[in-house]
Scaffold this motif. Structure first.
Motif, PDB file in Angstrom:
ATOM      1  N   LYS A   2       4.617   1.689  -0.975  1.00 12.05           N
ATOM      2  CA  LYS A   2       3.550   1.869  -0.003  1.00 12.05           C
ATOM      3  C   LYS A   2       2.973   0.516   0.358  1.00 12.05           C
ATOM      4  O   LYS A   2       2.548  -0.250  -0.510  1.00 12.05           O
ATOM      5  CB  LYS A   2       2.451   2.766  -0.561  1.00 12.05           C
ATOM      6  CG  LYS A   2       1.325   3.028   0.445  1.00 12.05           C
ATOM      7  CD  LYS A   2       0.325   4.029  -0.080  1.00 12.05           C
ATOM      8  CE  LYS A   2      -0.772   4.303   0.939  1.00 12.05           C
ATOM      9  NZ  LYS A   2      -1.727   5.321   0.452  1.00 12.05           N
ATOM     10  N   LEU A   4       0.088  -1.407   2.633  1.00 14.61           N
ATOM     11  CA  LEU A   4      -1.158  -1.252   3.374  1.00 14.61           C
ATOM     12  C   LEU A   4      -1.330  -2.443   4.315  1.00 14.61           C
ATOM     13  O   LEU A   4      -1.209  -3.599   3.907  1.00 14.61           O
ATOM     14  CB  LEU A   4      -2.342  -1.197   2.402  1.00 14.61           C
ATOM     15  CG  LEU A   4      -3.739  -1.183   3.038  1.00 14.61           C
ATOM     16  CD1 LEU A   4      -3.975   0.113   3.818  1.00 14.61           C
ATOM     17  CD2 LEU A   4      -4.815  -1.378   1.964  1.00 14.61           C
ATOM     18  N   VAL A  46      -6.773   0.183  -1.100  1.00 15.80           N
ATOM     19  CA  VAL A  46      -5.691  -0.532  -1.773  1.00 15.80           C
ATOM     20  C   VAL A  46      -5.331   0.095  -3.123  1.00 15.80           C
ATOM     21  O   VAL A  46      -4.401  -0.377  -3.791  1.00 15.80           O
ATOM     22  CB  VAL A  46      -6.087  -2.020  -1.938  1.00 15.80           C
ATOM     23  CG1 VAL A  46      -6.985  -2.231  -3.162  1.00 15.80           C
ATOM     24  CG2 VAL A  46      -4.868  -2.917  -2.011  1.00 15.80           C
ATOM     25  N   ALA A  49      -1.641   1.002  -3.212  1.00 18.88           N
ATOM     26  CA  ALA A  49      -0.730   0.159  -2.437  1.00 18.88           C
ATOM     27  C   ALA A  49       0.075  -0.758  -3.355  1.00 18.88           C
ATOM     28  O   ALA A  49      -0.442  -1.305  -4.335  1.00 18.88           O
ATOM     29  CB  ALA A  49      -1.510  -0.676  -1.436  1.00 18.88           C
ATOM     30  N   LEU A  52       0.582  -5.493   0.488  1.00 18.55           N
ATOM     31  CA  LEU A  52      -0.614  -5.610   1.315  1.00 18.55           C
ATOM     32  C   LEU A  52      -0.417  -6.719   2.339  1.00 18.55           C
ATOM     33  O   LEU A  52      -0.034  -7.833   1.992  1.00 18.55           O
ATOM     34  CB  LEU A  52      -1.823  -5.931   0.427  1.00 18.55           C
ATOM     35  CG  LEU A  52      -3.160  -6.204   1.117  1.00 18.55           C
ATOM     36  CD1 LEU A  52      -3.645  -4.977   1.887  1.00 18.55           C
ATOM     37  CD2 LEU A  52      -4.207  -6.620   0.082  1.00 18.55           C
TER      38      LEU A  52
END
Length: 307
Positions: A2, A4, A46, A49, A52
């Motif tokens: 994932k 972000l 976050v 995540a 980033l």
């Protein structure tokens, strides 16, 4: 994984589509946090995540503590003083920047600001030309070299200094090497600053350097606000009624500077060096590709906190 994308000052919609496309093509989930109000929003977003992407957003120790899965942060841009490198390194989180992606945008702004000040901020007053003048470039990296090229094309003589670049490389880049900062400031009608904010450079440009500049000179700062000793700048402008200062990083004492010195000083409302559609797109796409490469095979080419 994932990833972000957290941006108080968002990427353009077109850039977001390209960034998302790069990440999704590599098999990653993309989450968005745009125009958020405070650090608490970033800390919440976050939490799960693993990657980033940020712009000027602050990745503090608290943000890192709130992100137990985080493995990489990429700052879409050159500067990375908005990331707590010590906290990231302690967690073995890779931090990268995207050098060169915003360089042309910043270089064009620096040259535009010189012309703006030379022509008395486009008021009817008589201005001057930059052709035939000498520009000093403080730091001759991606941005500095482009500023030199553009200035030379406009008929300026180019001088530069960079503690990390040998004199022969500066010559190859089309500039005359300065032997010291003092020589650079004393010799140039314009000085364009491109240094990062580090413990060594914060407040390093103040009264002593600025007052060495020739009559009618102008200091151009598209780097960081923190590198200027703002009290020293104000003192220098008071002592030398011929000097000028222009920046896209507004000083804390800007209201006082503007009131005292009028058209000799100008600051943009917000930092705008990288605020072009092209730079917006290039830096964001580069960040996405760097994250994809990191998760694919561990590539850390632009890591700024080696461990």
């Amino acid at each position: 994984m994932k990833v972000l994308i957290a941006t108080q000052k968002p990427f353009s919609a077109a850039a977001v589509a390209l960034i998302r496309g790069e990440l999704e093509k590599a098999g990653h989930e993309v989450a968005m946090l745009e125009k958020y109000e405070g650090q608490a929003d970033l800390e919440a977003a976050v939490a799960d995540a693993e990657g980033l992407i940020i712009r000027s957003d602050k990745v503090t120790a608290d943000v890192i503590a709130a992100a137990p899965k985080l493995r990489i942060v990429v700052r879409a841009g050159a500067g990375y003083d908005n990331v707590d490198l010590e906290a990231a390194t302690a967690r073995r989180i890779v931090v990268m920047n995207t050098p060169g992606q915003n360089a042309n945008a910043v270089a064009e702004l620096a040259v535009g600001m010189m012309i703006f000040m030379a022509r008395t901020q486009f008021t009817p007053a008589t201005g001057s030309e930059i052709q035939g003048k000498r520009i000093g470039i403080q730091a001759f990296g991606n941005v500095g070299r482009l500023v030199g090229q553009k200035a030379a094309a406009l008929g300026m003589e180019v001088m530069a200094i960079d503690p990390f670049i040998p004199a022969e490389k500066i010559v190859e880049g089309g500039a005359k090497p300065a032997s010291s900062l003092e020589e650079l400031y004393a010799s140039c009608d314009y000085v364009s600053i491109h240094i990062p904010a580090t413990p060594q450079t914060v407040r390093s440009i103040g009264y002593d350097l600025i007052t060495r500049m020739p009559k009618g000179a102008c200091l151009v700062n598209t780097a960081r606000k923190e590198v200027i000793d703002e009290e020293g700048l104000e003192k220098a402008l008071e002592a030398r009624p011929d000097l000028k200062y222009v920046t896209d990083v507004m000083p804390d004492n800007y209201a006082a500077l503007r009131e005292k010195f009028g058209l000799r000083v100008f600051a943009t409302p917000k930092k705008m060096g990288a605020q072009t559609a092209e730079a917006n797109r290039n830096a964001g796409v580069a960040a996405a590709r760097q994250i994809a490469a990191f998760f694919a095979d561990g590539t850390t080419r632009f890591q700024v906190n080696p461990f």
